[in-house]
Design an enzyme around this catalytic site. Sequence first.
Site, PDB file in Angstrom:
ATOM      1  N   ASN A 155       4.077  12.562 -13.629  1.00  0.00           N
ATOM      2  CA  ASN A 155       3.467  12.509 -12.290  1.00  0.00           C
ATOM      3  C   ASN A 155       4.501  12.520 -11.160  1.00  0.00           C
ATOM      4  OD1 ASN A 155       4.189   9.894 -12.915  1.00  0.00           O
ATOM      5  ND2 ASN A 155       2.371   8.949 -12.035  1.00  0.00           N
ATOM      6  N   GLU A 253       7.320   0.261 -16.736  1.00  0.00           N
ATOM      7  CA  GLU A 253       6.498   0.464 -15.540  1.00  0.00           C
ATOM      8  C   GLU A 253       5.274   1.213 -16.043  1.00  0.00           C
ATOM      9  OE1 GLU A 253       4.606   1.665 -12.893  1.00  0.00           O
ATOM     10  OE2 GLU A 253       6.153   2.944 -12.023  1.00  0.00           O
ATOM     11  N   CYS A 287       0.359   5.606 -10.484  1.00  0.00           N
ATOM     12  CA  CYS A 287      -0.005   4.317 -11.081  1.00  0.00           C
ATOM     13  C   CYS A 287      -0.335   3.273 -10.012  1.00  0.00           C
ATOM     14  CB  CYS A 287       1.098   3.832 -11.993  1.00  0.00           C
ATOM     15  SG  CYS A 287       2.695   3.976 -11.223  1.00  0.00           S
ATOM     16  N   GLU A 465      12.258  -1.692 -10.378  1.00  0.00           N
ATOM     17  CA  GLU A 465      13.078  -0.533 -10.019  1.00  0.00           C
ATOM     18  C   GLU A 465      13.180  -0.480  -8.506  1.00  0.00           C
ATOM     19  OE1 GLU A 465      10.993   2.620 -12.287  1.00  0.00           O
ATOM     20  OE2 GLU A 465      12.744   2.557 -13.582  1.00  0.00           O
TER      21      GLU A 465
END
Length: 484
Positions: A155, A253, A287, A465
């Site tokens: 994505n 993640e 997400c 991150e």
Amino acid sequence: METSVKVRTQMYIDGQWTEACSDAKSTILNPATGEVVAEVAYGGAQEAQQAVEAAYQAFPAWANSTADERAAILRQIYHLIIDKADRLAEIMTLEQGKPFEEAKGEVLWGAEFMLWYAEEARRVYGEIIPPSGHRQRLLVQRQPIGVVGAITPWNFPSSMITRKLAPALAAGCTVVVKPAPETPLSAIALFEIFEQAGLPRGVANLVLGDAQEIGSVLVSSEKVRKISFTGSTQVGKYLMEQSAKTVKKVSLELGGHAPYIVFNDADLDLAVDGLMINKFQNNGQTCICANRIFVHSEVADAFTVKLVEKVKGLKVGNGLDPANQVGPLIHQQALEKVMEHVQDAVSKGAVIVAGGQPLTEGEYARGNFYQPTVLCGVTPDMKVYREETFGPVAPIIVFNTDEEVVQMANDTPYGLAAYLYTRDLARTMRVSNELEYGMVGINASTLGYVQAPFGGIKQSGMGREGGRHGLEDYLEYKFLNLNF
Ligand code: ADP
């Protein structure tokens, strides 16, 4: 809409562009047209092992380089990405589908991680702790963790790689990257830049091909000390479980199921505009995008009218045409999931107030297009309420009290991103405190900033991150008890 972008199709292992040992290929399709974009090398366990070995051999020299030396290369990578942003964006649109300007925005944002961590590499400080004895020093130093296996999704084909590599390389780690099978070309284009920037051989390696074979080498190898993964919760759990056998560190993640809460005192225009970006950017395939839009009953009608008008105005189509704001879904499976979720909701009483159908005629005939959609009357028994749709569907749920909406928002195994729109400071503090999420947007619908920690809690993952926190994930402590 013709494109002339030429891209390599090989892996990059130990500083060499490499075909698969078996000469196998995989076909990359343009999700907007169904056309073949490229045939790329398709490797497996053997290539993964070679890449791990290369990263392992390269580690001592890279780990012992100075922060300035590493920063110089990261800065060079940053400049090259900026110079080639158009090319990288076009490659991304071709293989992933997102509109060119959005793709370019991702490329530029991804580049920023290189610059941020080039600077942050110089601030990996240790500590001196007051000792227990005389003629003693207690020192703590930071060291790179070792070889990192980085597995990334389709994505955000460019920025998910730079967001992992920039802190890893800044810390002094070496890396084996396995990108998503749908979007290897964006990864290859980045690795061309890494090579051009003078990254020493073996420091960053790119392996393409069989995810299970490559994944299994990365998680089982004793030479790999950390896995950094962005993708589905299901695969994340598997990688974490497998990593336990060699006690690797893992950063995950994973999926999200973001609540987007609009209170009765909210600025409705701001909330609608925020949702348009948050929900329809990348065609809902992120997400952190809103999956459940909770709107207070007093403002539900007004909010819905404003939203529907904007959603109906969105132009859907091939991302290479600058007129289009929303591209195709990544593949047929993704399209089918969206259709299934909408059908399920409608069969249980939801009402479609915008969109609600795949686009299949004319220019849309060979792509994976779906109308941007708004659903009203969504209830907890529907799939859209429980699962990540990963598509352009905005499900609206009406609520009455703060307690009720917080309970509904937290009623999910996920805990990545949440959003709330209100002008009430006390409510802002109370609700954001109670939301079980790693990130909360307050009158804001964007959360990805190079300088801030991005990540989730619960089954949305672990580790962060971005920001100084993102560097921590790639560093170990070493305690030295020095007596003199
Ligand atoms: P999605 O469903 O969005 O494609 P996945 O979690 O399946 O999400 O994919 C994210 C990344 O994980 C991709 O690079 C994919 O190839 C990789 N992947 C999938 N299965 C495995 C596995 N068993 N081991 C390692 N990587 C995997």
